[in-house]
Design a protein around this motif. Sequence first.
Motif, short mmCIF file in Angstrom:
data_model
loop_
_atom_site.label_atom_id
_atom_site.label_comp_id
_atom_site.label_asym_id
_atom_site.label_seq_id
_atom_site.Cartn_x
_atom_site.Cartn_y
_atom_site.Cartn_z
N ALA A 75 1.60 12.05 -64.50
CA ALA A 75 0.79 12.72 -63.49
C ALA A 75 -0.14 11.72 -62.80
CB ALA A 75 -0.02 13.84 -64.13
N PHE A 96 3.48 19.15 -59.11
CA PHE A 96 2.46 19.46 -60.11
C PHE A 96 2.37 20.96 -60.42
CE2 PHE A 96 1.21 15.35 -58.47
CZ PHE A 96 0.86 14.67 -59.62
N TYR A 135 -5.19 14.53 -59.88
CA TYR A 135 -4.64 13.19 -60.05
C TYR A 135 -4.62 12.38 -58.77
CZ TYR A 135 -3.16 15.41 -64.36
OH TYR A 135 -3.15 16.07 -65.54
#
Length: 843
Positions: A711, A757, A772
Motif C-alpha cells: 500500500a 485500495f 498512503y
Amino acid sequence: MPSTIDPAQLGNTLIEFSSNGQFPDEQISASLVDTAALPRAVEALNQTKLSLEIEVRNISKDKSSDIDSWIQHAQNLQNDIDRSRKLASEIVQQAEAEEARELDLKNKETHVALLEKEIIFNRQLRVALQCIKRASDELDKAEQLAGNNELCNAIRSLQAAGSYMGEIPTETGVRAFKVLEYRYFDIKVAIREQLRKLRESLIRIDRERSSLEIHQTFDDNPTTLLDVSKCVMAYKELESMGKEIWDELYEAILLRRTGLEVTPSLFRLSVGKFIDDIQNTIRVTEEHVDHTIKSLFQDVEAVIHFLVDNLPKEIAMSLANAMMPELSSKIVDTWLDMAIPTSLESMVDYQKALAQAEAFAMTLESLNWPGANVFLDWVSGAPRHWLKKRKDSSLDWIRNELALGIGTPHLAEHTEQRMVTLDDSMAVTSHGENVTDDWGWGDEEEEDNAMDIDSGPPAKNRASMEEERRLSVVHPDPAAVQAALEEEDDAWGWGDDDNIVVEPLPDAGEDQPVAATSAKSEISKPAEKRNVTLSEKYSTSSMPITVFKSVTAIYEDGATLMQEVNETIPVTPAAAGLFNIPTLVLAMYRAISPYYYSQSPKGQMYAYNDAMWLCDQLKDFAAKWQSRTDLPPRARNLVKLDSEIKYLESFGKRSYKKEMDTQRTILRDLLAGSQNFLQQGDAPAVINTVIDHIKKESANWKTILPYSTWASAVGNLINTVALKIINDVFDLTDLGIDDAERVASLILQVETLDSLFKNENDEKQMPKTAQYAKDWIKLQFLGEILQSNLKDIRYLWFESELSFCFTKEEVIDLIELSFEKNVNSRQLIKDIKEKPVQVKAHD
C-alpha cells in the motif's frame, strides 16, 4: 748691407767652434765670407791642429811608463782568458765522453735483460710442453679407459688432464692449448654420455611398462651403480641426475598412483625384491586402488624404502631432494587438503588423516628422508587449514546458491506483540491480513519531506475529510492514531540508515473509519487496549533461506567446538575464528545478490523482502542464542549480529528505494518530465498509460510485499502522479473554462486508481488511498476547485476543509488563474487573506 768678415776673424771663429763648440755672435754670423779669406782660415785651422798634435805628443812622452804597464796587464789578462777557454773545452770533451759510456752501459743492460727473458721464456716453454704432453697422455689414457668401460679411472685421468691443463703457463688463446681444450671437452662429453647410458641401464625406468628396475651391475661392465654415483659426484652433476630420475619416476609410476587431479583411476604399486623374475623392481599393476590416504602413504613409504635400500646414498639423497618438495606439495594439495571436512560431521576421518600424516612424517625422519616438515606443518596447522576450508567452502556454496537466482518464492510471516484498542483489533482482519503496516517502511519523495506526525496534520485527517464530504462519517480519535503510529515505528526499531527518509504508515486502527452516531460520546472516551499478536504475510525468494541456514550452521559448529567434551578435537582452536565467517557470508550476499535480483522484474522488491526476512530471522536467532543454557559464556558472547542486521536493513531499504526511484522516474517521464504535462495534446492517453503502469506494478508487488508495504509503495506512485498534476496546474499562466474542465476530467481519470485500495471483502468501505498518498485529497480538492464557482470556493475554504490541503497563497493563485479579475474575485481573495477559517481539525 752686411759687412765682410775679416779672414783672421774667420779663422778664430772656426777654431773656437771646433775646439770648444762655441757659436759666433750674430754680427759675425751675418757677415759675408769672402772667397779669398778661406785659404787663410784653413791655414789657421792647420796651425791649431799642429799645435794640438805637439801638445799630445809631449803629454804622451810623460806617461809612456804607465801605458806600458797597462799593455802588460792587458796581455796577462788575455793569456788567462785563453787558458780558461782551453780548460772549458777539456771539460766539455770529458762530459761528452761520459754520456757515450752511459749509453753503452744501457745498451749492454738491455741486452742482458733480453737474454734473461729469453731464458725465462725457454723455461716456461719447457714447462708448458711438459704439461701439454702430460695432459695429452692423460687424455689418451682417459680415452682408453673409457673404451674399456673403466669410467671411474677414465674420469680420474680426465681430471688429471684438467689439472695439467690448468698448470700450462700460457695464454688460453694459444692454438696448442685450444686443440687440447677441445679434445678435453670432447672426451668429457663422451664419458658423460657413456655414464648416462650406464645409469639408465642400472636404474631402468620404463614408461611404457610403468616400471622401475635397479641393478648394481650391468652385464660384463665393471662399473657398478656405486661407481656411477662417484663418477656423477666427480662431474658435480648429482643434483641434475636426481632431478632427471625423479621426472622419469613420476611420469612412469607415481603419477598413476598419486595423480588424483589428473585421473580418478589410480592403480596399486607392486614393490619387491623379485617381481616376474626381475630383481629389485617397482611396477604399476592393473589393480585399481582406493582413494584413502592410508593406502597412499603405504605405497609411498614402500617406494621410499625401496629407493633407500637399492640406491647409493648419494643418488638416493639427490633423488629425495628433487622428489620430496614436489611430491609433498602434490600430496598435501591433492590428498590431504581434500580430506579436510567442511563440517564437524566428518571430523573422525579428518583426525585419522592427521594421524596418518604424522606417522608418515615420522617414517621419513627415521629414514633421514627429507620432506617430513611439510607434513608436520600440515598436522600442526590443522585448525588453520580447517578454518580456511570452512570459510572457502561456505563462500563458494553461497555464491553457487545465489547464482541460481530468485528460485521458488516462499511464503513468510512477520509477527509481533502490540497493545491495540478494541476497535483496532476488530479492524485487524478487514483486508485479509492480521496486521497492517507492520514493516514501518514507506519511501521518500524527493520533492517532498517525509510525513512528520508531530508537526503536521495526521494522514487520518485527510481521509476523514474525504469521508465527511462523501459519507458524513466522523473521525477516529487522533490521539489513538498518533499512539498507534508511534508504537509501530518503535516495534521494528529501524532508523534512518543511509539517509533514506522513511514515511511512517498508518496503523491497523486507521484501516477502518469508525462510523459514529455520536461523535462526542464515542471519541471522548478513552479506548481500552489489550496485548495482541499481529502478523503479516509476504513472499521471499529462495536466496535468504540459503544464507540463513549457512550462518546458523556455522554458529552451531562454533558452539559445538567450544564445549568441554570437544576439547580434544584438533580443530577446536579454530572455534573463535569460525564465528567470523557468518559476517563474510552476509557480506557476500549483499555484494553479489543485487546482480541476480536484477535478472527479475520483481527483483528489487524481493531483495527488500529477503533482507527484512533475514533481519527478522537473525534477530530471533540472536535472542534465542543469548538465552541458551547449553552454551559456554565465550560462545554466547561471540555472536554479535547487531551491525550485520543494520547493514541488511540498509541493503533492503536501498533496494526498495532503487525500485521506487525507478518507478517514479518512469512516471515522470510519461508525464512529460520537466515540461508541463497539461499542455500536451495527448494528455488523456498518457494518463491511461500511467494508470495501466501503476496497476501493473501494483499487481506485481501485491504477490510479493506485505499489504502495508504494498500500500505504501503503490500510494507513493499515485502520490507522484498527483503531485505532478498539481505542480503543473500551478505552473500554468492562464486557465480558461475549457482547460479547467479538461484538467478536471484528467483528475477524474486518475481517481480511478481508488479501486486499488478498495476492500474486496467490503464493497461499502471507502478506499484507503488517502492514507498512503498524502497529496490525494489535495488532488481531489483541486478537481473540485476547477469545476467550482467563486461561491463554491468560498464555501470550501471557510466552511469545508479546503484549508487543510491548500495554503492561502495556493488558493489565491488558483482563483487568479481560473477567474477574471472583478469585484467578486477580488472580494473573495481579500476575505481569504483577512478572515479566519472557522473549520477546525478534530482534536
